[in-house]
Design a protein around this motif. Structure first.
Motif, PDB file in Angstrom:
ATOM      1  N   VAL A   1       9.551  -1.615 -12.361  1.00  9.27           N
ATOM      2  CA  VAL A   1       8.703  -0.417 -13.115  1.00  9.27           C
ATOM      3  C   VAL A   1       7.738  -0.778 -13.883  1.00  9.27           C
ATOM      4  N   PHE A   2       8.043  -1.924 -14.759  1.00  8.91           N
ATOM      5  CA  PHE A   2       6.996  -2.382 -15.653  1.00  8.91           C
ATOM      6  C   PHE A   2       5.893  -3.010 -15.185  1.00  8.91           C
ATOM      7  N   LYS A   3       6.173  -3.926 -13.864  1.00  7.18           N
ATOM      8  CA  LYS A   3       5.208  -4.462 -13.175  1.00  7.18           C
ATOM      9  C   LYS A   3       4.370  -3.630 -12.683  1.00  7.18           C
ATOM     10  N   ASP A   4       4.672  -2.715 -11.941  1.00  8.92           N
ATOM     11  CA  ASP A   4       4.051  -1.481 -11.052  1.00  8.92           C
ATOM     12  C   ASP A   4       3.120  -0.625 -11.909  1.00  8.92           C
ATOM     13  N   SER A   5       3.854  -0.179 -13.052  1.00  2.48           N
ATOM     14  CA  SER A   5       3.191   0.729 -13.821  1.00  2.48           C
ATOM     15  C   SER A   5       2.221   0.231 -14.701  1.00  2.48           C
ATOM     16  N   THR A   6       2.198  -1.011 -14.727  1.00  2.00           N
ATOM     17  CA  THR A   6       1.111  -1.741 -15.848  1.00  2.00           C
ATOM     18  C   THR A   6       0.017  -2.420 -14.922  1.00  2.00           C
ATOM     19  N   GLN A   7       0.256  -2.945 -13.961  1.00  2.00           N
ATOM     20  CA  GLN A   7      -0.611  -3.613 -13.086  1.00  2.00           C
ATOM     21  C   GLN A   7      -1.142  -2.583 -11.896  1.00  2.00           C
ATOM     22  N   THR A   8      -0.581  -1.883 -11.414  1.00  2.00           N
ATOM     23  CA  THR A   8      -1.030  -0.633 -10.694  1.00  2.00           C
ATOM     24  C   THR A   8      -0.874   0.674 -10.902  1.00  2.00           C
ATOM     25  N   PRO A   9      -1.509   1.122 -12.305  1.00  2.00           N
ATOM     26  CA  PRO A   9      -0.860   2.534 -12.596  1.00  2.00           C
ATOM     27  C   PRO A   9      -1.485   3.668 -11.850  1.00  2.00           C
ATOM     28  N   ALA A  10      -0.781   4.507 -11.677  1.00  2.78           N
ATOM     29  CA  ALA A  10      -0.963   5.581 -10.768  1.00  2.78           C
ATOM     30  C   ALA A  10      -2.270   6.605 -11.399  1.00  2.78           C
TER      31      ALA A  10
ATOM     32  N   PRO B   1       0.712  -1.323   0.101  1.00  2.46           N
ATOM     33  CA  PRO B   1      -0.098  -0.045   0.006  1.00  2.46           C
ATOM     34  C   PRO B   1       0.848   1.179  -0.009  1.00  2.46           C
ATOM     35  N   GLY B   2       0.384   2.355  -0.127  1.00  2.00           N
ATOM     36  CA  GLY B   2       0.887   3.752  -0.231  1.00  2.00           C
ATOM     37  C   GLY B   2       1.933   3.890  -1.161  1.00  2.00           C
ATOM     38  N   PRO B   3       3.204   4.659  -0.759  1.00  2.00           N
ATOM     39  CA  PRO B   3       4.226   4.767  -1.587  1.00  2.00           C
ATOM     40  C   PRO B   3       5.103   3.744  -1.858  1.00  2.00           C
ATOM     41  N   TYR B   4       4.981   2.414  -1.498  1.00  2.00           N
ATOM     42  CA  TYR B   4       5.800   1.326  -1.640  1.00  2.00           C
ATOM     43  C   TYR B   4       5.358   0.276  -2.639  1.00  2.00           C
ATOM     44  N   LEU B   5       6.360  -0.272  -3.358  1.00  4.28           N
ATOM     45  CA  LEU B   5       6.064  -1.544  -4.001  1.00  4.28           C
ATOM     46  C   LEU B   5       5.802  -2.463  -3.649  1.00  4.28           C
ATOM     47  N   GLN B   6       6.406  -2.957  -2.334  1.00  2.00           N
ATOM     48  CA  GLN B   6       6.436  -4.146  -1.664  1.00  2.00           C
ATOM     49  C   GLN B   6       6.971  -3.725  -0.225  1.00  2.00           C
ATOM     50  N   ARG B   7       6.524  -4.727   0.732  1.00  2.00           N
ATOM     51  CA  ARG B   7       6.947  -4.519   2.069  1.00  2.00           C
ATOM     52  C   ARG B   7       7.831  -5.740   2.635  1.00  2.00           C
ATOM     53  N   SER B   8       9.053  -5.812   2.181  1.00  2.00           N
ATOM     54  CA  SER B   8       9.585  -7.116   2.498  1.00  2.00           C
ATOM     55  C   SER B   8       9.851  -7.294   3.795  1.00  2.00           C
ATOM     56  N   ILE B   9       9.579  -8.394   4.691  1.00  2.00           N
ATOM     57  CA  ILE B   9       9.739  -8.610   5.851  1.00  2.00           C
ATOM     58  C   ILE B   9      11.227  -8.833   6.060  1.00  2.00           C
TER      59      ILE B   9
ATOM     60  N   ASP C   1       8.449  15.746  -1.846  1.00  2.00           N
ATOM     61  CA  ASP C   1       8.109  16.822  -0.872  1.00  2.00           C
ATOM     62  C   ASP C   1       9.055  16.982  -0.032  1.00  2.00           C
ATOM     63  N   GLN C   2       9.210  17.856   0.853  1.00  2.00           N
ATOM     64  CA  GLN C   2      10.136  18.279   1.869  1.00  2.00           C
ATOM     65  C   GLN C   2      10.304  17.044   3.039  1.00  2.00           C
ATOM     66  N   GLU C   3       9.290  16.186   3.164  1.00  2.00           N
ATOM     67  CA  GLU C   3       9.372  15.018   4.043  1.00  2.00           C
ATOM     68  C   GLU C   3       9.631  13.724   3.246  1.00  2.00           C
ATOM     69  N   GLY C   4      10.023  14.032   1.950  1.00  2.00           N
ATOM     70  CA  GLY C   4      10.570  12.915   1.017  1.00  2.00           C
ATOM     71  C   GLY C   4       9.160  12.006   0.712  1.00  2.00           C
ATOM     72  N   ASN C   5       8.108  12.291   0.639  1.00  2.00           N
ATOM     73  CA  ASN C   5       6.891  11.664   0.010  1.00  2.00           C
ATOM     74  C   ASN C   5       6.865  11.984  -1.416  1.00  2.00           C
ATOM     75  N   ILE C   6       6.236  11.096  -2.189  1.00  2.00           N
ATOM     76  CA  ILE C   6       6.033  11.474  -3.513  1.00  2.00           C
ATOM     77  C   ILE C   6       4.810  12.335  -3.592  1.00  2.00           C
ATOM     78  N   VAL C   7       5.118  13.306  -4.516  1.00  2.00           N
ATOM     79  CA  VAL C   7       3.851  14.275  -4.702  1.00  2.00           C
ATOM     80  C   VAL C   7       2.954  13.698  -5.421  1.00  2.00           C
TER      81      VAL C   7
END
Length: 655
Positions: free
Chosen positions: A387-396, A31-39, A258-264
Motif C-alpha cells: 500500500v505504501f509503495k503503490d500509493s506513493t509511486q502510482t497515486p490514484a 495496469p488497471g485494478p491490480y498492483l502486479q500480475r504475478s505469473i 461496484d456490483q461486478e467487483g470493480n473498484i469505483v
C-alpha cells in the motif's frame, strides 16, 4: 530442510507474536485494478509447504532449562530440574505421544494453529493495549500528497488494488529468497508455475528459495472479531463491497466496489471522503466504538442487547466492511503523541475489532492498528509495504484533484437502549482510566547501527537485545523473563515461536558491563559480546525452524487442559509462571515503508519494547505502566549501547 530465517515479530498477548518476514517491496504495478500480475499464482506453494515440526520432548526440556538458568537461583533451579525430569519421564511423555498422534491425523494444518486461535479467542481481556499493535507509515515523499483527503483516497484505492490482486491470484507469492539472483527471476518463475502445487515448494527449495505460509491473507479484508460469551468468533464476508469510515465517533459506509467487483472511480471515493470530512456532526453523546475496547464478555452481552434493539443490520455493515478507515481531526505533535494516537487514540474513532484500522490524521500521518486473533504480521506487513509503495509511486489522484460530485454516503444511526448507553459510559470510563496509566517514550542512538555491528561480526539484533538486558539490570538490578517473537511462516499454518534473549551469556556480559567494567579489558568485553551474539543466533535459528520450547509446552498443556486433567507439576512450578510473565516484551521489524511501531506491555509491571536496528542508527519505542519507568529504561539502553560501542572501539568503559 528450512534454512535460518530471521523472521522477526511484534509480540502481543501472553505469548503471542506478529511474525513478520522482511521482504523487499515488490515489483512495479500492473495496469488497471491490480498492483502486479504475478505469473506464479499467489497460493501456488501453499499445498506443498513443509509441516511445522514437533520438537523432541528431551530437546524441549533442555531448552526450557537453559532459558530458566539466568532467572533462578541454584535451589529454585534444582527444583525446576526435578519437575522437568519427572515430566519428561512421566505424564509429559504421554501428552507428547498424544500430540504427535493428533498431528499425524491433521496433516492439513500445524499442531499449534488450533490451540493458538483458542488462546486468542478465549482471552477475555480488552484487545486494546493487550493485543492490538500499530505500525506507522513514512510520510509520502512528495509533501503535497500528505494532505489528509489526498492520502486517505490514495491509500484506500491502493488497499483495494491489493484486495483485487490477492483475490485474482495475481499477488506475488510470499517467498524468502536466499539467492534472489537465482530464484527471484522471470526465468525461474516461468518454470516453477508449471510444477504442480503439490511439488512446487521442492522446486523453490532447489534454488534456495523458501515460500511462506499465506493462509491468513484472506482474513485481511471484510473481517472482524465478533465478541461472544467465553470465546469470540472470526467473521469474514467476501461478498460485501463497502468501506467503513469513522470520524469524530460517527460511523459511515459507502460502496468502494461496484456490483461486478470493480473498484469505483478514485474521484468518487475522494468525493465521498470529502463529504464525510465536511460533515459538521459533533461526537455522539454515546460513541459506540468504545464497546470494542471492553472486556470481551461484557461487549458480547452488550452486543446481544444491540441486536435485540433492531441494530443487527447496521452491525452487519460494520462487521462485513472491506476494512475500517479512521479519519482523525487533529495533526500529530511528536513521536510520543503519534504512538498514543495509533495505539489507542481517544476510544471514539477506532473499531478495534476490525482485522485492521487504516488511520489517517489531519496532517496525513497514516498508520495501521490491527486485531491479532486472525493472524500474525506476515500478511499485515506485506499489505502495509504494498500500500505504501503503490500509493506513493502510482497515486490514484493528485493533490490538485477536486471531486466534482458528492455521491450519497450512509451514516449509521444505532438505536441505543438505556443498558447500552450505560455500557458505553462504563466502557469510556474504563478506557480512559487505563490509557491514562500508559507511558510511551522513544530514543534514537546515532553512533552506529547494522553496518558497524556486522563489521564487528556481531548480530545487530543480538546487540540490541543485550542492550535491553544491560538496561534492565542497571535500572532494577536483576535479569527477568524476556520475549522476542519469531515467525514460523516457513511452515504450513506456522504461527510464531519465542526467542528467549535472556541467557547465561547475556547475564554474565551484562554484569561485567554494569557492575564491574573496570575489571575487564575491552578485548574481554568484546569476547563476551561475541558469545552472546553466537548464542542469540542459535536461538533465533532454532525458533524459526520450529525448534523452540514455548509452543511445544503450550500445546502439551492445551491437551492436558482439554482432557480436564490436573495440570502436571511442571506447569504449577512458580518458575513456569515467572518465565511466562514477560517483563521485557520485545519486537523488531524493518521495512522501507515503516516509520515507527509499538505495542503496550503484556504484563502490568513490564515494558513493551519496539525497536529497529537501521544501517547507521538504532531506534527504540518503549511503553510502560506506572510500576516501571520507560524514560529511565531508555536512558539505561542508551548507556548500554554507548558502553558496547566504546568496548568495540577499544575504549575503557565509563561507570
Amino acid at each position: 530442510m528450512v534454512p535460518r530465517l530471521l523472521l522477526r515479530a511484534w509480540p502481543r498477548g501472553p505469548a503471542a507474536g506478529l511474525g513478520v518476514a522482511c521482504r523487499p517491496l515488490s515489483a512495479g504495478p500492473g495496469p488497471g485494478p491490480y498492483l502486479q500480475r504475478s505469473i506464479v499464482p499467489t497460493m501456488h506453494y501453499q499445498d506443498s509447504l513443509p509441516r511445522l515440526p514437533i520438537p523432541k520432548l528431551e530437546d524441549t526440556m533442555k531448552r526450557y532449562l537453559s532459558a530458566q538458568k539466568p532467572l533462578l537461583d541454584d535451589s529454585h533451579f534444582r527444583k525446576t530440574e526435578q519437575f522437568c525430569k519427572s515430566f519428561e519421564n512421566g505424564i509429559g511423555k504421554e501428552l507428547h505421544k498424544q500430540l504427535v498422534a493428533k498431528d499425524k491425523q491433521n496433516k492439513h494444518t500445524s499442531y499449534i494453529s488450533g490451540p493458538w486461535f483458542d488462546m486468542y479467542l478465549t482471552a477475555r481481556d480488552p484487545i486494546v493495549l493487550n493485543y492490538n499493535p500499530f505500525i506507522v507509515f513514512h510520510p509520502d515523499p512528495k509533501s503535497e500528497y500528505n494532505d489528509q483527503l489526498t492520502r486517505a483516497t490514495n491509500m484506500t484505492v491502493s488497499a483495494l488494488r491489493f484486495l483485487k490482486t490477492l483475490r485474482a491470484g495475481l499477488l506475488e507469492p510470499e517467498v524468502f529468497h536466499l539467492n534472489p539472483a537465482k530464484s527471484d527471476t522471470d526465468t525461474f518463475k516461468r518454470l516453477i508455475r508449471f510444477v504442480p502445487s503439490s511439488l512446487s515448494w521442492y522446486g523453490a527449495y532447489l534454488v534456495n528459495a523458501y515460500p511462506l505460509d499465506m493462509s491468513q491473507y484472506f482474513r485481511l479484508f471484510n473481517s472482524t472479531r465478533l465478541p461472544k460469551p467465553r470465546r469470540d468468533e472470526l467473521f469474514t464476508d467476501e461478498q460485501a463491497r463497502h468501506l467503513l469510515v469513522l470520524r469524530k465517533g460517527n460511523l459511515y459506509v459507502f460502496d468502494v466496489l461496484d456490483q461486478e467487483g470493480n473498484i469505483v472511480s478514485p474521484s468518487e471515493i475522494q468525493a465521498r471522503l470529502q463529504s464525510i470530512l465536511s460533515d459538521h456532526s459533533p461526537v455522539p453523546e454515546f460513541p459506540l466504538a468504545y464497546l470494542t475496547s471492553e472486556n470481551r464478555d461484557v461487549w458480547a452481552q452488550l452486543r446481544q442487547e444491540l441486536v435485540a434493539g433492531d441494530n443487527e443490520e447496521l452491525l452487519r455493515k460494520v462487521d462485513s466492511a472491506v476494512f475500517c478507515l479512521c479519519l482523525d481531526d487533529f495533526p500529530i505533535q511528536d513521536l510520543v503523541h503519534l504512538s498514543h494516537t495509533m495505539l489507542h487514540g481517544d476510544g471514539t474513532n477506532r473499531w478495534f475489532d476490525k482485522s485492521f484500522n487504516l488511520i489517517v490524521a489531519k496532517d496525513g500521518t497514516a498508520a495501521v492498528n490491527f486485531e491479532h486473533a486472525w493472524g500474525d504480521g506476515v500478511a499485515v506487513l506485506r499489505f502495509f509495504n504494498e500500500v505504501f509503495k503503490d500509493s506513493t509511486q502510482t497515486p490514484a489522484i493528485p493533490p490538485q484533484s477536486r471531486p466534482s460530485q458528492t455521491p450519497a454516503v450512509q451514516k449509521l444511526h444505532f438505536r441505543l437502549s438505556d443498558a447500552v448507553k450505560a455500557g458505553i459510559a462504563s466502557a469510556k470510563e474504563k478506557f480512559e482510566a487505563t490509557v491514562n496509566t500508559l507511558t510511551v517514550d522513544c530514543m534514537q542512538f546515532h553512533r552506529g547501527g547494522k553496518d558497524f555491528l556486522k563489521k564487528q561480526k556481531l548480530s545487530p539484533d543480538a546487540v540490541a537485545q543485550l542492550a535491553f538486558q544491560m538496561a534492565f539490570l542497571r535500572q532494577y538490578g536483576q535479569t527477568v523473563a524476556t520475549y522476542e517473537s519469531c515467525s514460523t511462516a516457513a511452515f504450513k499454518h506456522g504461527r510464531t515461536e519465542t526467542v528467549r534473549p535472556a541467557s547465561i551469556f547475556t547475564k554474565r556480559c551484562s554484569e561485567a558491563f554494569v557492575r564491574e567494567p573496570s575489571r575487564h579489558s575491552a578485548g574481554e568485553l568484546q569476547h563476551m559480546m561475541a558469545e552472546c551474539s553466537k548464542y542469540h543466533n542459535q536461538l533465533t535459528k532454532e525458533a524459526a525452524m520450529g525448534q523452540g520450547f514455548d509452543r511445544h509446552l503450550f500445546a502439551l498443556r492445551h491437551i492436558a487442559a482439554a482432557q480436564g486433567m490436573v495440570l502436571p507439576e511442571l506447569y504449577l512450578d512458580p518458575a513456569y509462571g515467572q518465565i511466562n510473565h514477560n517483563i521485557l516484551s520485545t519486537s523488531t521489524l524493518s521495512s522501507p515503508a515503516v516509520n515507527l511501531g509499538g505495542f503496550a506491555p503484556v504484563v502490568s509491571d513490564g515494558f513493551g519494547v519496539g525497536y529497529a536496528v537501521h544501517d547507521n542508527w538504532i531506534g527504540c519505542n518503549v511503553s510502560s505502566y506506572p510500576s516501571r519507568n520507560a524514560r529511565e529504561f531508555l536512558q539505561c539502553v542508551e548507556k548500554a549501547l554507548e558502553d558496547m560501542f566504546d568496548a568495540l572501539e577499544g575504549k575503557s568503559i565509563k561507570t
